[in-house]
Design a protein around this motif. Structure first.
Motif, PDB file in Angstrom:
ATOM      1  N   GLY A 120       6.237  -5.724  -0.803  1.00 14.02           N
ATOM      2  CA  GLY A 120       6.292  -4.955   0.156  1.00 14.02           C
ATOM      3  C   GLY A 120       7.636  -4.533   0.771  1.00 14.02           C
ATOM      4  N   ARG A 121       8.580  -4.281  -0.121  1.00  8.65           N
ATOM      5  CA  ARG A 121      10.081  -4.309   0.462  1.00  8.65           C
ATOM      6  C   ARG A 121      10.542  -3.395  -0.708  1.00  8.65           C
ATOM      7  NH1 ARG A 121      13.093  -6.236   4.206  1.00  8.65           N
ATOM      8  NH2 ARG A 121      11.645  -7.706   4.706  1.00  8.65           N
ATOM      9  N   LEU A 122      11.381  -2.346  -0.093  1.00  9.77           N
ATOM     10  CA  LEU A 122      12.156  -1.455  -1.177  1.00  9.77           C
ATOM     11  C   LEU A 122      13.525  -1.841  -1.231  1.00  9.77           C
ATOM     12  CD1 LEU A 122      10.945   1.963  -0.080  1.00  9.77           C
ATOM     13  CD2 LEU A 122       9.893   0.464  -2.101  1.00  9.77           C
ATOM     14  N   ARG A 123      13.930  -2.684  -0.078  1.00  7.78           N
ATOM     15  CA  ARG A 123      15.493  -3.170  -0.020  1.00  7.78           C
ATOM     16  C   ARG A 123      15.372  -4.432   0.583  1.00  7.78           C
ATOM     17  NH1 ARG A 123      17.240   1.718   4.145  1.00  7.78           N
ATOM     18  NH2 ARG A 123      16.571   0.693   5.905  1.00  7.78           N
ATOM     19  N   ALA A 124      16.541  -5.207   0.455  1.00 10.91           N
ATOM     20  CA  ALA A 124      16.790  -6.438   1.139  1.00 10.91           C
ATOM     21  C   ALA A 124      17.177  -6.207   2.544  1.00 10.91           C
ATOM     22  CB  ALA A 124      17.664  -7.122   0.249  1.00 10.91           C
TER      23      ALA A 124
ATOM     24  N   LEU B  73      -6.422   0.341  -4.490  1.00  8.27           N
ATOM     25  CA  LEU B  73      -5.428   1.504  -4.104  1.00  8.27           C
ATOM     26  C   LEU B  73      -4.184   1.993  -5.092  1.00  8.27           C
ATOM     27  CD1 LEU B  73      -4.996  -0.554  -0.812  1.00  8.27           C
ATOM     28  CD2 LEU B  73      -5.486   1.997  -0.847  1.00  8.27           C
ATOM     29  N   SER B  74      -4.555   1.492  -6.492  1.00  8.03           N
ATOM     30  CA  SER B  74      -3.596   2.146  -7.409  1.00  8.03           C
ATOM     31  C   SER B  74      -2.149   1.534  -7.215  1.00  8.03           C
ATOM     32  CB  SER B  74      -3.775   3.525  -7.737  1.00  8.03           C
ATOM     33  OG  SER B  74      -5.011   3.696  -8.283  1.00  8.03           O
ATOM     34  N   ILE B  75      -2.094   0.260  -6.950  1.00  3.30           N
ATOM     35  CA  ILE B  75      -0.535  -0.255  -6.562  1.00  3.30           C
ATOM     36  C   ILE B  75       0.030  -0.729  -8.008  1.00  3.30           C
ATOM     37  CG2 ILE B  75       0.676  -1.814  -5.483  1.00  3.30           C
ATOM     38  CD1 ILE B  75      -1.446  -1.793  -3.301  1.00  3.30           C
ATOM     39  N   PRO B  76       1.176  -0.296  -8.348  1.00  4.50           N
ATOM     40  CA  PRO B  76       1.592  -0.904  -9.861  1.00  4.50           C
ATOM     41  C   PRO B  76       1.998  -2.320  -9.620  1.00  4.50           C
ATOM     42  CG  PRO B  76       2.959   1.212  -8.771  1.00  4.50           C
ATOM     43  CD  PRO B  76       2.029   0.836  -7.606  1.00  4.50           C
TER      44      PRO B  76
ATOM     45  N   ILE C 202       0.842  -1.212  -0.042  1.00  4.77           N
ATOM     46  CA  ILE C 202      -0.037  -0.214   0.099  1.00  4.77           C
ATOM     47  C   ILE C 202       0.897   1.255  -0.092  1.00  4.77           C
ATOM     48  CG2 ILE C 202      -1.633   1.472   1.587  1.00  4.77           C
ATOM     49  CD1 ILE C 202      -2.698  -1.433   2.407  1.00  4.77           C
ATOM     50  N   LEU C 203       2.090   0.994   0.583  1.00  2.19           N
ATOM     51  CA  LEU C 203       2.935   2.451   0.781  1.00  2.19           C
ATOM     52  C   LEU C 203       3.722   2.650  -0.521  1.00  2.19           C
ATOM     53  CD1 LEU C 203       4.682   1.785   4.398  1.00  2.19           C
ATOM     54  CD2 LEU C 203       2.647   3.394   3.818  1.00  2.19           C
TER      55      LEU C 203
END
Length: 503
Positions: free
Chosen positions: A390-394, A382-385, A236-237
Motif C-alpha cells: 500500500g505504498r509507492l515510496r518510503a 479488485l485485480s490487484i497485482p 486498491i489504488l
C-alpha cells in the motif's frame, strides 16, 4: 435520436458536439420536448444520468439566443460544489451565445458575484442562503424570472432549506415555468411540487428491470479493521484499470488525515471538506477533474457535486448513515453509461447499520467478509497485482519524526492529564501541604531510602553495575542534597533557634 431531433437550436447542438456530446440520455429525451413547451416537470432519475442538460437546454433556449440583461432563469442547488458543476454545464450549453451565467454561493467574496449580476447575467445558479442574502440587499432582482429550476430537491430538504425555498418562490413571479429534479422522490418533495408547480408531469427515467442500486456498479463490502484501512486503500489504488477514485470519510478530520497519509505513501491525492476555504475546495476539484490528482478524499458535502465521468472506483472509508447517502456516494462512479466499482469498509460496531442499508438496497451482502490488506480475496476481487504493497515510496525521515511528534501530542490530548506524571504531580502537591496532617508519616520512608543511598560506597559509580547511582553514559550521577522541611510548632529548627535568645 440526436439533440437536433429534439428541436434544440443548432448553435447549442454545435456547442455540445464540440465537447463530444452527441446522443441524449433517456431523461433528456423525455424531458427536453416538454421543457421546451413550458410544461412544469418533476424529473426523477438516477444520479449521473444527465439531469443538468435535461433542464439546462430547454431553459437556455426558451429565453432566446440573445436575451436582454437581467435575471431570466434561476437554478437553485443545495451545495457549492453542485453550483460550480451546474454553472460549468450551463457555460458549455451557451458557449455560442452572448448569454451570461452567474454563479452565486457562499464561501466566496461578494464582489465578483455582485459584478456578474450588475453586468446583466441572465442565468443565475446559486445556493439558497447566498441567493436570499443578495436578494435582501436588493442586489439580486428576481421579479422578472421566467424559468426556475430546483436541482437535487431532496438534498435541499435534507439540509433544512425548505423555508429558504419558500422565500425564494415568494420573490419570483407567480406565473413562471418550474422544473424540479431529484434522485429520490419522498413525500415532502411531492408536497413541495403541489404547492409551487402547476399540473406537473412526473418523469421517471428508470429501467423497470433495474434494482434500486445502479446495475452498472459492482458493490464490494468488507469487514475491515480501522488500523488496516489505509494499507487496504493503498493496495486498491494499485488495482488494474484503476482510474480516478473518490474516497468518502465520515468526518472532516478523517478526510484531512487520510489525504496526508496517501500523499505520504506516494499517491496523487487531494481533499474536499467543510474546513477548507471555498477557493481551496475548487482548486482540489479542478485538479481532480483535470487528472492532476487521481484520488479525491471527500466528506458527504461533496457527494453530489462531483460530476466527473471517468471515476472508476468509489471507496467508503466508513459506511454512510443511510441507504440514500450510500447511493449518492457510489453514484460518483458508473456515470454516463460506464461501469464502476464501489468498495465499502464496515467496522465491527457498524454491522447493524450495514444490515439496514443492504436490506433497503437489495444488495444481498448482509454479512461482509472479514478482510485484511493481506487477504487473498481482496487481491482477486479488485485485480490487484500480487505482491503489491500500500505504498509507492518510503516515508522520508523528517515525516516519520513529525508523525511521531503528532502521535505523542494526540496521545497526550487523549489522556487528558491522566498520565503517571500528572498523577505524581498531584500526589506531590498533597504531600507538600503542611506537615501537621501526617507529613512526617508520608516522608519517613523516602528519607530512610535517601539515607541508605547516601550510605552506599561509591565504588559502583560509572560502571553500569546496577548500583543505582551511575548514569547511562558511564559518568557518576550528581550527588543530591536532602532537603529538610520546616515543621510548625516549637521543636528544633528555625523557630526554636530564634526563641532561644529571648529566654
Amino acid at each position: 435520436m440526436t439533440f437536433a431531433e429534439l428541436n434544440i437550436d443548432a448553435d447549442m447542438v454545435e456547442a455540445l458536439a464540440s465537447h463530444g456530446i452527441h446522443d441524449p440520455f433517456p431523461i433528456q429525451q423525455q424531458t427536453i420536448p416538454l421543457g421546451l413547451s413550458g410544461q412544469d416537470i418533476i424529473g426523477q432519475a438516477k444520479t449521473g444520468t444527465g439531469k443538468t442538460f435535461a433542464f439546462g437546454l430547454p431553459i437556455a433556449q426558451r429565453i432566446g439566443a440573445d436575451p436582454e440583461p437581467g435575471v431570466k432563469v434561476l437554478v437553485v442547488v443545495p451545495t457549492r460544489e453542485l453550483a460550480v458543476q451546474v454553472t460549468e454545464d450551463m457555460v458549455l450549453i451557451t458557449g455560442n451565445r452572448p448569454t451570461q451565467i452567474a454563479s452565486i454561493y457562499g464561501g466566496k467574496a461578494y464582489e465578483g458575484q455582485v459584478e456578474q449580476l450588475k453586468a446583466g447575467a441572465q442565468i443565475v445558479v446559486g445556493t439558497p442562503g447566498r441567493l436570499l442574502d443578495l436578494a435582501n440587499q436588493r442586489i439580486l432582482d428576481l421579479s422578472k424570472v421566467q424559468e426556475i429550476v430546483l436541482d437535487e430537491a431532496d438534498k435541499m430538504l435534507d439540509l433544512g432549506f425548505l423555508p429558504d425555498i419558500e422565500r425564494i418562490f415568494s420573490l419570483v413571479p407567480p406565473v413562471r415555468h418550474t422544473m424540479l429534479f431529484s434522485a429520490t422522490m419522498p413525500g415532502p418533495i411531492v408536497a413541495l411540487a403541489r404547492r409551487f408547480m402547476s399540473r406537473p408531469i412526473h418523469i421517471r427515467a428508470t429501467d423497470p428491470d433495474d434494482t434500486i442500486a445502479q446495475a452498472n456498479i459492482r458493490h464490494l463490502v468488507y469487514r475491515a479493521h480501522s488500523l488496516d484501512k489505509d494499507e487496504v486503500i493503498g493496495r486498491i489504488l494499485q488495482a488494474e484499470g484503476r482510474g480516478k477514485t473518490v474516497v468518502f470519510t465520515r468526518t472532516k478530520r478523517a478526510a484531512s488525515r487520510l489525504c496526508e497519509e496517501l500523499i505520504d505513501r506516494g499517491f496523487e491525492a487531494a481533499a474536499v471538506h467543510g474546513d477548507m476555504s471555498q477557493e481551496a475546495r475548487e482548486r482540489a476539484m479542478a485538479a481532480f477533474k483535470a487528472g492532476k490528482k487521481d484520488v479525491l478524499i471527500a466528506t458527504d458535502v461533496a457527494a453530489r457535486g462531483i460530476d466527473v465521468d471517468d471515476v472508476t472506483h468509489v471507496i467508503n472509508h466508513t459506511i454512510p448513515e443511510d441507504e440514500k447517502t450510500y447511493l449518492h456516494r457510489v453514484g460518483r462512479t458508473g456515470r454516463a453509461g460506464r461501469t464502476g466499482i464501489a468498495v465499502t469498509f464496515v467496522d465491527w460496531e457498524d454491522l447493524h447499520k450495514w444490515v439496514f442499508i443492504d436490506r433497503a438496497l437489495e444488495l444481498g451482502i448482509a454479512e461482509p467478509a472479514e478482510t485484511y490488506s493481506s487477504s487473498p480475496h481482496l487481491f482477486e476481487d479488485l485485480s490487484i497485482p500480487a505482491g503489491s504493497k500500500g505504498r509507492l515510496r518510503a516515508t522520508p525521515p523528517d515525516r516519520i519524526a513529525k508523525r511521531e511528534v503528532e502521535r505523542d501530542r494526540e496521545r497526550a490530548r487523549r489522556d487528558g492529564g491522566r498520565g503517571g506524571s500528572s498523577r505524581g504531580g498531584r500526589d506531590g502537591g498533597r504531600g507538600g501541604q503542611g506537615g501537621g496532617r501526617g507529613g512526617e508519616r508520608r516522608d519517613s520512608a523516602p528519607r530512610a531510602d535517601a539515607s541508605a543511598t547516601e550510605a552506599k560506597p561509591a565504588e559502583g559509580r560509572g560502571t553500569h553495575d546496577g548500583g543505582g547511582t551511575e548514569h547511562h553514559d558511564g559518568n557518576a550521577a550528581p550527588a543530591r542534597r536532602r532537603r529538610r522541611r520546616r515543621r510548625s510548632g516549637g521543636g528544633s529548627g528555625g523557630a526554636g533557634a530564634a526563641a532561644a535568645p529571648q529566654a
